[in-house]
Design a protein around this motif. Structure first.
Motif, PDB file in Angstrom:
ATOM      1  N   MET A 170      49.943  39.141  47.060  1.00 17.93           N
ATOM      2  CA  MET A 170      49.600  40.071  45.975  1.00 17.93           C
ATOM      3  C   MET A 170      48.121  40.386  46.020  1.00 17.93           C
ATOM      4  SD  MET A 170      49.854  37.711  42.563  1.00 17.93           S
ATOM      5  CE  MET A 170      51.588  37.446  42.884  1.00 17.93           C
ATOM      6  N   MET A 171      47.779  41.405  45.247  1.00 18.89           N
ATOM      7  CA  MET A 171      46.392  41.859  45.181  1.00 18.89           C
ATOM      8  C   MET A 171      45.989  41.931  43.710  1.00 18.89           C
ATOM      9  SD  MET A 171      44.772  45.272  46.904  1.00 18.89           S
ATOM     10  CE  MET A 171      45.356  44.743  48.510  1.00 18.89           C
ATOM     11  N   LEU A 172      44.770  41.431  43.388  1.00 17.58           N
ATOM     12  CA  LEU A 172      44.266  41.379  42.020  1.00 17.58           C
ATOM     13  C   LEU A 172      43.144  42.392  41.855  1.00 17.58           C
ATOM     14  CD1 LEU A 172      43.919  40.116  39.186  1.00 17.58           C
ATOM     15  CD2 LEU A 172      42.417  38.412  40.256  1.00 17.58           C
ATOM     16  N   TYR A 173      43.294  43.286  40.844  1.00 20.12           N
ATOM     17  CA  TYR A 173      42.249  44.248  40.486  1.00 20.12           C
ATOM     18  C   TYR A 173      41.669  43.825  39.129  1.00 20.12           C
ATOM     19  CZ  TYR A 173      43.936  47.266  44.214  1.00 20.12           C
ATOM     20  OH  TYR A 173      44.291  47.765  45.442  1.00 20.12           O
ATOM     21  N   GLU A 174      40.327  43.778  39.032  1.00 17.48           N
ATOM     22  CA  GLU A 174      39.670  43.288  37.813  1.00 17.48           C
ATOM     23  C   GLU A 174      38.577  44.254  37.381  1.00 17.48           C
ATOM     24  OE1 GLU A 174      39.544  38.596  37.505  1.00 17.48           O
ATOM     25  OE2 GLU A 174      38.676  39.284  39.412  1.00 17.48           O
ATOM     26  N   ASN A 175      38.432  44.356  36.035  1.00 18.23           N
ATOM     27  CA  ASN A 175      37.336  45.109  35.448  1.00 18.23           C
ATOM     28  C   ASN A 175      37.005  44.449  34.109  1.00 18.23           C
ATOM     29  OD1 ASN A 175      35.452  47.188  34.794  1.00 18.23           O
ATOM     30  ND2 ASN A 175      36.665  48.630  36.050  1.00 18.23           N
ATOM     31  N   GLU A 176      36.007  44.939  33.469  1.00 15.22           N
ATOM     32  CA  GLU A 176      35.590  44.321  32.200  1.00 15.22           C
ATOM     33  C   GLU A 176      35.097  45.401  31.249  1.00 15.22           C
ATOM     34  OE1 GLU A 176      31.851  41.687  30.944  1.00 15.22           O
ATOM     35  OE2 GLU A 176      33.279  40.575  32.187  1.00 15.22           O
TER      36      GLU A 176
END
Length: 900
Positions: A664-670
């Motif tokens: 899987m691939m994890l995309y992150e932002n804040e």
């Protein structure tokens, strides 16, 4: 100066009663010179004993009653913890300075049972007295004193006493060739007595450079009674013989004082005292001239304005000086008596007259001061009971009195029980006393809450009638003579139900129910911080009638407050509702309802689009959602207002980072405010951050297909096995609005107290599903199979063999109850083992087996129970716990059953 010292340690104890020593205020001492008398007031004695001594040469001489009358002291006490000490300025222990200044020292020792060490106070007062009258006479209840002027100073002296006599220390010889040798008493017959014999008989005789003083105890054998203008008076007539070698010189000293109650008469409202204007034993028939007359009460000379305000009267006629005061005047004291169980009182007051006269033929003047204690005849004075109840305070208030300070309230009796004062305080009664305005008596106040069991209640036409019947038990001290006073009190109170708010939640909304109460819609409703207007009510789906109204408030409404974000798909939100009085602006009720709601904070779409919702929370009230951005400050919200900000962006924009994980691939932002650091310097609020993350499977494709068709019939639930979430809890009362909390276990109840149980099918929103109770029973252990056991419900019906069978309670759709079929309620009035002494004060657990039924198709026996003839149904049945796997068991406990 002649005085006495060291006459032995005799103790005069003044017991001050009726005031608890534990709350004793600090002692207060005040001394004041009143002409030829010194007055010392002592207050705040509490429960202490007071020991009074005269101090000379640092040696205390404890005043006994006999020494007090011989040396010129009078001590009075009352039941309020006060004492008054009078001392003649020419008392035996005074230090005389040229017959102008007199120094008296008194030692006051307080002895208390709950204090290890005694409390000691030294009182020293110097009284200046000048000019002297030729003759000064003082009449006190316990002594008579006359001081006469001598012809020349330094002429006579007291006799010399052996060194073994303790009075030798107080002697001040002037000239050994002159001495007082003999005292002649005229009774009216002559009775000759040597000076030392006179001292042994209680007389006080002293000589100073300019004065001769003779003091007689009252009464004494050497005085006699004479009628003076109809007033019986005690007469002291003496001749003091001074000797020098073969010469003798007499000096006459006479005094006459009215006897107790002499010249006193009474009306229903006043006291009248007649003192002869000319006291024959003291004056000559001719040449008498009265110069001055003053009156006093309790040792005080009132001013003219005070006399007028208090209706005091001082007049003269040809024969008498007349004093008239009202009964109950300030300064009096009530003395209590009990005869045949009835309460009588007499008023006691000390009157004073001070006269100054002269006799022209001798050019000598006389100052005559008399203190006369007066006591009225007994009067029947049953305490009056005044009903001072204010019904809206929900408290009976009775005033009982007046009674004397020598009266104490012992107990309060109702038709069913006798309560000590300690019992009354423990029950929430208020019992206290207050001094009456004239200071002569006191009044008791007793307050009893309407909710106490001694108060009777009866409802009629929307009005509750409260009644109270009490008997107050009093004691008169120190003889502990009993008497009673009875009170019959009543009050009416309109039954008023205040407006109330209740509520519940579903998965998206707050459901609020506001009940008007008995006064109707006479209040304002505030939702959050906004007034509920007609427009806002319509927005919230207002529905109402003459009893209540309801609202449905979305969890996302502006009036709701977000308390916390629980997860990416759940928030905790709260709705505050306040009912307020429109005129006083006082809050009638504050209500808060907090629930968890499913809210998608983050959504990840297959095409790489990501949406995020940032909501203003209570912990960050100053947050402006419009200023929120993603990692790239250029990426602001797509839509925002004062409550939330909504972001839409792609996985490859706005500073979104990417991380490879297995499969899987994890995309992150804040989401945050770029200048948050600067804001935190100016505010104590926490930092706002919302992490946005999405997981995407690598190289995975999923396909879904479906079609639809019209439903042929209404669905219904088939009987089958499955998991049920059922909860049983105990309500505090039959309203089933407040329940026992888990953290409050164990539950404690008395045998006579009923228990209210509620069983709920959790998570059900289907009105077509019903919850039924098949079996309920109680065991002493948590194991439902343990023995012994007591059956409560058998086959869905109350156990008819139970002497106190359970009572089924109806469930109505109200507040948190949307579908009554999902609930069952029952009351256990008393457990069957309540009469078993072996089972008192023990714990029990209550178990129930329940089944879920389809209300449209109750085919199972447990779903179709008829309890009309329970006796016949119970015959031949075995009361056993069902082993049917279709039943669900639930347990509540432990419950501690206590004997009363």
């Amino acid at each position: 100066m002649g005085c006495l010292a060291g006459l032995g340690w005799f103790i005069l104890l003044i017991a001050v009663v009726n005031i608890e020593a534990q709350n004793k205020p600090p002692i207060k001492i005040n001394s004041k010179c009143l002409g030829n008398l010194l007055r010392v007031d002592v207050s705040g004695l509490g429960g202490s004993f007071l020991e009074v001594s005269a101090v000379i040469n640092n040696s205390p001489n404890i005043l006994t009653p006999s020494l007090s009358s011989q040396c010129g002291f009078t001590i009075k006490k009352d039941h309020r913890g006060n004492a008054v000490i009078y001392a003649s300025i020419q008392n035996c222990f005074a230090q005389n300075v040229d017959d102008k200044a007199f120094i008296t020292k008194l030692g006051l020792r307080l002895q208390s049972g709950n204090v290890v060490e005694d409390e000691f106070h030294l009182v020293e007062e110097t009284c200046y007295y000048s000019p002297w009258a030729s003759r000064e006479i003082i009449c006190k209840p316990n002594y008579m004193e006359v001081s006469v002027k001598k012809a020349a100073p330094n002429e006579y002296s007291l006799p010399a006493y052996p060194d073994s006599d303790p009075r030798k220390a107080a002697e001040q010889p002037m000239d050994a060739s002159f001495r007082i040798n003999t005292v002649v008493f005229f009774t009216p017959e002559e009775r000759v007595m040597q000076v030392d014999e006179a001292w042994r008989n209680g007389y006080g005789i002293s000589s100073t450079p300019t004065r001769l003083l003779v003091r007689s105890p009252n009464p004494s054998r050497e005085t006699y009674t004479k009628d003076v203008a109809g007033v019986p008076m005690t007469v002291l007539s003496t001749s003091i013989i001074f000797e020098k070698t073969k010469l003798t010189t007499p000096l006459y000293a006479r005094a006459a004082c009215p006897q107790a109650q002499g010249g006193v008469s009474f009306t229903e409202t006043s006291i009248r005292w007649l003192l002869p204007r000319r006291i024959n034993p003291l004056t000559c028939p001719n040449h008498f001239r009265l110069l001055e007359v003053n009156m006093g009460v309790d040792g005080r000379k009132p001013e003219a304005t005070e006399m007028s305000a208090r209706n005091y009267s001082l007049t003269l006629d040809d024969l008498y000086v007349i004093v008239e005061i009202p009964i109950g005047a300030a300064g009096c004291q009530i003395k209590s008596h009990v005869q045949d169980g009835q309460y009588f009182t007499s008023y006691m007051i000390e009157l004073m007259l001070e006269l100054l006269w002269t006799e022209d033929d001798t050019n000598e003047d006389t100052r005559y001061k008399v203190f006369l204690p007066v006591e009225t005849p007994l009067q029947l004075q049953p305490p009056q009971v005044i009903d001072a109840t204010v019904p809206k305070e929900m408290m009976f208030k009775a005033l009982i009195g007046p009674v004397g300070f020598d009266v104490t309230l012992k107990n309060i009796i109702s038709p069913s029980e006798v309560l000590s004062l300690a019992d009354c305080i423990a029950r929430g009664f208020k019992v206290f006393d207050q001094m009456s305005p004239n200071g002569c008596s006191k009044v008791y106040t007793v307050e009893v809450p309407f909710t106490d069991r001694v108060v009777g209640q009866r409802k009629e036409m929307g009005v509750t009638m409260y009644t109270l019947h009490l008997t107050f038990g009093f004691l008169v001290l120190p003889k502990y003579a009993p008497f009673t006073a009875t009170a019959y009190l009543g009050a009416k109170l309109e039954d008023i139900a205040l407006p109330s708010v209740s509520g519940s939640c579903d998965d998206k909304n707050f459901h609020v129910l506001v009940e008007y109460g008995t006064k109707g819609l006479n209040f304002e409703t505030i939702m959050g911080k906004r007034m509920l207007t007609a427009c806002l009510a319509k927005q919230y789906g207002f529905m109402g009638n003459d009893k209540h109204f309801s609202l449905i408030v979305p969890s996302s409404a502006a009036d709701a407050t977000v308390e916390a974000v629980l997860s990416s798909s759940s928030i905790k939100s709260r709705l505050d509702v306040t009912l307020r009085h429109p005129k006083t602006n006082k809050n009638i009720q504050d209500f808060s309802l907090a629930c968890n709601f499913v809210t998608k904070m983050i959504e990840c779409f297959p095409n790489g689009t990501i949406t995020a919702l940032a909501i203003t929370m209570e912990s960050v009230p100053s947050l402006n959602p419009r200023r929120l951005t993603l990692n790239n400050p250029a990426c602001g919200p797509t839509y925002s207002n004062d409550k939330y900000a909504y972001f839409v962006f792609t996985a490859n924009s706005c500073g979104t980072t990417r991380k490879f994980l297995p499969n899987m691939m994890l995309y992150e932002n804040e989401i945050s405010i770029t200048d948050e650091l600067e804001l935190r310097k100016l505010s104590k609020e926490p930092e706002f951050e919302l992490k946005v993350f999405c997981y995407y499977d690598i190289n995975t494709n999923q396909a879904m297909g479906f079609n639809t068709r019209h439903r042929r019939s209404e669905p219904y639930a088939d009987d089958a096995r499955g998991e049920m979430q059922v909860e049983m809890r105990v309500a505090l009362d039959d309203s089933y609005s407040v329940f026992q909390r888990v953290e409050d276990d164990p539950i404690t109840k008395y045998q006579q107290q009923p228990l209210y149980f509620e069983v709920e099918l959790m998570g059900s929103y289907n009105p077509k599903v019903s919850l039924e109770l098949a079996y309920c029973w109680a065991t002493p252990e948590e194991d439902k199979m343990s023995l012994p056991r007591w059956d409560l419900i058998v086959n869905g019906c109350a156990n008819s063999r139970d002497p106190h069978p359970v009572i089924f309670r109806s469930v109505l759709p109200k507040g948190r109850v949307h579908y009554p079929s999902n609930f069952k309620r029952f009351e256990v009035p008393m457990f069957a083992f309540a009469g078993d002494k072996d089972n008192l004060n023990r714990q029990v657990f209550v178990h129930c087996e329940v089944v879920i039924c389809d209300v449209r198709n109750p085919v199972d026996a447990a779903c179709n129970v008829q309890c009309s003839d329970q006796d016949n149904m119970m015959k031949g049945q075995k009361l056993a716990i069902s082993d049917d796997p279709g039943f669900k068991s639930v347990t509540s406990g432990p419950i501690i059953i206590m004997s009363p």
